[in-house]
Design a protein around this motif. Structure first.
Motif, short mmCIF file in Angstrom:
data_model
loop_
_atom_site.label_atom_id
_atom_site.label_comp_id
_atom_site.label_asym_id
_atom_site.label_seq_id
_atom_site.Cartn_x
_atom_site.Cartn_y
_atom_site.Cartn_z
N SER A 126 -11.02 -40.03 -4.47
CA SER A 126 -9.70 -39.61 -4.00
C SER A 126 -8.64 -40.52 -4.62
CB SER A 126 -9.68 -39.71 -2.47
OG SER A 126 -8.36 -39.57 -2.01
N PRO A 127 -7.94 -40.04 -5.65
CA PRO A 127 -7.04 -40.93 -6.38
C PRO A 127 -5.77 -41.27 -5.59
CG PRO A 127 -6.91 -38.72 -7.29
CD PRO A 127 -7.94 -38.68 -6.20
N ALA A 128 -5.37 -40.38 -4.71
CA ALA A 128 -4.10 -40.59 -4.00
C ALA A 128 -4.29 -40.90 -2.53
CB ALA A 128 -3.21 -39.35 -4.16
N GLY A 129 -5.55 -41.12 -2.13
CA GLY A 129 -5.81 -41.48 -0.74
C GLY A 129 -5.52 -40.39 0.26
N GLU A 130 -5.74 -39.12 -0.15
CA GLU A 130 -5.57 -38.02 0.80
C GLU A 130 -6.90 -37.79 1.52
OE1 GLU A 130 -2.74 -34.79 -1.09
OE2 GLU A 130 -4.35 -35.32 -2.45
N ALA A 131 -7.10 -38.53 2.59
CA ALA A 131 -8.41 -38.57 3.24
C ALA A 131 -8.91 -37.19 3.65
CB ALA A 131 -8.34 -39.49 4.45
N GLN A 132 -8.01 -36.33 4.08
CA GLN A 132 -8.45 -35.02 4.60
C GLN A 132 -9.05 -34.14 3.50
OE1 GLN A 132 -5.40 -35.94 4.03
NE2 GLN A 132 -4.26 -34.30 3.06
N GLY A 135 -13.48 -37.02 -0.86
CA GLY A 135 -13.47 -37.97 -1.96
C GLY A 135 -13.62 -39.39 -1.44
N VAL A 136 -14.32 -40.21 -2.21
CA VAL A 136 -14.48 -41.62 -1.87
C VAL A 136 -13.13 -42.30 -2.09
CG1 VAL A 136 -15.66 -43.74 -2.55
CG2 VAL A 136 -16.89 -41.56 -2.59
N PRO A 137 -12.68 -43.14 -1.15
CA PRO A 137 -11.42 -43.86 -1.39
C PRO A 137 -11.48 -44.62 -2.72
CG PRO A 137 -12.17 -44.20 0.87
CD PRO A 137 -13.27 -43.47 0.14
N PHE A 138 -10.42 -44.53 -3.48
CA PHE A 138 -10.37 -45.07 -4.84
C PHE A 138 -10.95 -46.50 -4.94
CE2 PHE A 138 -8.35 -47.15 -8.43
CZ PHE A 138 -8.48 -46.20 -9.43
N ASP A 139 -10.50 -47.37 -4.04
CA ASP A 139 -10.90 -48.78 -4.13
C ASP A 139 -12.34 -49.04 -3.71
OD1 ASP A 139 -8.39 -49.52 -5.06
OD2 ASP A 139 -7.59 -49.73 -3.03
N THR A 141 -14.90 -47.12 -4.79
CA THR A 141 -15.78 -46.37 -5.69
C THR A 141 -16.96 -47.22 -6.17
OG1 THR A 141 -13.86 -45.11 -6.41
CG2 THR A 141 -15.86 -44.89 -7.71
N GLU A 142 -16.69 -48.43 -6.61
CA GLU A 142 -17.78 -49.25 -7.15
C GLU A 142 -18.82 -49.57 -6.08
OE1 GLU A 142 -16.74 -52.71 -9.46
OE2 GLU A 142 -18.81 -53.46 -9.35
N ALA A 143 -18.35 -49.94 -4.88
CA ALA A 143 -19.28 -50.25 -3.78
C ALA A 143 -20.13 -49.02 -3.46
CB ALA A 143 -18.49 -50.71 -2.56
N PHE A 144 -19.49 -47.84 -3.47
CA PHE A 144 -20.22 -46.60 -3.20
C PHE A 144 -21.30 -46.36 -4.26
CE2 PHE A 144 -20.71 -41.97 -3.69
CZ PHE A 144 -21.09 -41.62 -2.41
N LEU A 145 -20.94 -46.55 -5.52
CA LEU A 145 -21.91 -46.36 -6.60
C LEU A 145 -23.10 -47.30 -6.45
CD1 LEU A 145 -19.47 -45.94 -9.63
CD2 LEU A 145 -20.96 -44.18 -8.68
N ARG A 146 -22.82 -48.53 -6.08
CA ARG A 146 -23.92 -49.51 -5.92
C ARG A 146 -24.84 -49.10 -4.78
NH1 ARG A 146 -23.46 -53.66 -9.33
NH2 ARG A 146 -21.37 -54.15 -10.14
N GLN A 147 -24.23 -48.51 -3.76
CA GLN A 147 -25.02 -48.10 -2.60
C GLN A 147 -25.96 -46.94 -2.92
OE1 GLN A 147 -22.29 -47.53 0.67
NE2 GLN A 147 -23.95 -47.44 2.18
N ILE A 148 -25.49 -46.00 -3.74
CA ILE A 148 -26.33 -44.82 -4.01
C ILE A 148 -27.18 -44.97 -5.27
CG2 ILE A 148 -24.75 -43.26 -2.80
CD1 ILE A 148 -23.80 -42.31 -5.58
N ALA A 149 -26.95 -46.01 -6.03
CA ALA A 149 -27.66 -46.20 -7.30
C ALA A 149 -29.18 -46.13 -7.18
CB ALA A 149 -27.23 -47.51 -7.96
N PRO A 150 -29.78 -46.65 -6.08
CA PRO A 150 -31.25 -46.61 -5.99
C PRO A 150 -31.84 -45.22 -5.72
CG PRO A 150 -30.33 -48.33 -4.55
CD PRO A 150 -29.20 -47.45 -4.98
N LEU A 151 -31.02 -44.24 -5.37
CA LEU A 151 -31.56 -42.92 -5.01
C LEU A 151 -32.02 -42.18 -6.27
CD1 LEU A 151 -28.84 -41.82 -2.41
CD2 LEU A 151 -31.11 -42.79 -1.94
N GLU A 152 -33.34 -42.01 -6.40
CA GLU A 152 -33.88 -41.48 -7.66
C GLU A 152 -33.74 -39.98 -7.81
OE1 GLU A 152 -37.75 -43.06 -7.30
OE2 GLU A 152 -37.14 -45.06 -7.98
N GLY A 153 -33.46 -39.28 -6.72
CA GLY A 153 -33.33 -37.83 -6.82
C GLY A 153 -31.97 -37.39 -7.34
N ASP A 184 -13.28 -46.16 -17.18
CA ASP A 184 -13.56 -47.11 -18.26
C ASP A 184 -14.11 -48.43 -17.71
OD1 ASP A 184 -12.84 -45.37 -20.27
OD2 ASP A 184 -10.76 -46.09 -20.38
N ARG A 185 -13.53 -48.87 -16.61
CA ARG A 185 -13.97 -50.14 -16.04
C ARG A 185 -15.41 -50.02 -15.53
NH1 ARG A 185 -14.44 -52.37 -11.37
NH2 ARG A 185 -13.25 -50.91 -10.10
N LEU A 186 -15.71 -48.90 -14.86
CA LEU A 186 -17.07 -48.72 -14.33
C LEU A 186 -18.07 -48.57 -15.45
CD1 LEU A 186 -16.26 -46.35 -11.35
CD2 LEU A 186 -17.12 -48.71 -11.21
#
Ligand code: PLP
Length: 229
Positions: A126-132, A135-139, A141-153, A184-186
């Motif tokens: 969610s680039p503009a923080g429209e929660a409704q 989308g994962v809150p912009f800031d 994103t990296e923590a979310f990716l790390r959390q789901i990275a082990p899921l092999e499916g 790019d950063r990710l």
């Protein structure tokens, strides 16, 4: 003009605009035709115009159209997905672009593993923080990716974003730029199990700005088919 000719003309124009907007900076993005609300007889002619990938956003609607569309296109699920619907589409879509929660990631992982596949997904941010809007809150994103990275499916291929509905081009410009910077950063962060190949952003109103900022896919509906009513 026949329907086929009209669709082909619009698609040709969109492709030229995408090439122009991205020129000298990025490869032109892939055009995904968003076919929601349109019946298969309107969708099949897109093949003649070179469309290989379509986007649908509702599981029920997609299921109804599948018998006629299957095999003709690669199908992306681009809309909000309820966990209890994952099972119904897991083998029929080439990518789920709207993955935005850990429970949803776990469900896709479980269903894909049971089917013996690894499901390509994009993480919706969610680039503009429209929660409704989802989308994962912009800031986060990296923590979310790390959390789901082990899921092999699941196989994370990149990011997806839906921009706010606004005519403010300066705002859109800054939000698309912000998404490309995150992408790019990710990509440089190189999280094990996470790929950053695709950045899906840009719709009928703003695909030129998205192409300028390096979208790798744009999802375009009404600029191809005309306004929905
Ligand atoms: C409907 C939709 C699109 C396409 O919208 P248009 O404005 O018709 O191009 C793109 N992405 C998502 C997630 C959508 O639901």
């Amino acid at each position: 003009m026949t329907t086929e000719e009209r669709l082909a003309e619009r698609i040709g124009m969109i492709r030229r605009e995408l090439a122009e907007a991205s020129e000298g900076r990025y490869p032109a993005p892939k055009l995904i035709a968003v076919t929601k609300t349109h019946p298969p007889e309107m969708i099949l002619p897109l093949k003649v115009a070179g469309i290989t990938d379509i986007g649908e956003n509702r599981v029920q609607e997609l299921r109804g159209k599948l018998p006629q569309l299957e095999g003709a296109f690669r199908i992306h699920l681009i809309g909000r997905l309820q966990r209890n619907k994952v099972r119904q589409i897991i083998g029929d879509v080439c990518m789920i672009q709207s993955m935005d929660s850990v429970p949803l990631a776990e469900e896709i992982h479980a269903r894909a593993s049971a089917a013996g596949i690894r499901m390509p997904v994009l993480v919706e941010v969610s680039p503009a923080g429209e929660a409704q809007k989802g989308g994962v809150p912009f800031d986060e994103t990296e923590a979310f990716l790390r959390q789901i990275a082990p899921l092999e499916g699941i196989r994370v291929e990149g990011l997806m974003a839906v921009m706010p509905l606004t005519a403010d081009e300066a705002l859109l410009d800054s939000l698309f730029a912000k998404m490309r910077q995150l992408f790019d950063r990710l990509r440089e962060t190189d999280i094990t199990g996470i790929r950053m190949n695709e950045l899906s952003m840009g719709m009928s109103g703003d695909y030129r700005i998205a192409a300028k900022h390096g979208a790798t896919m744009v999802r375009v509906g009404s600029a191809i088919f005309g306004p929905r009513n």
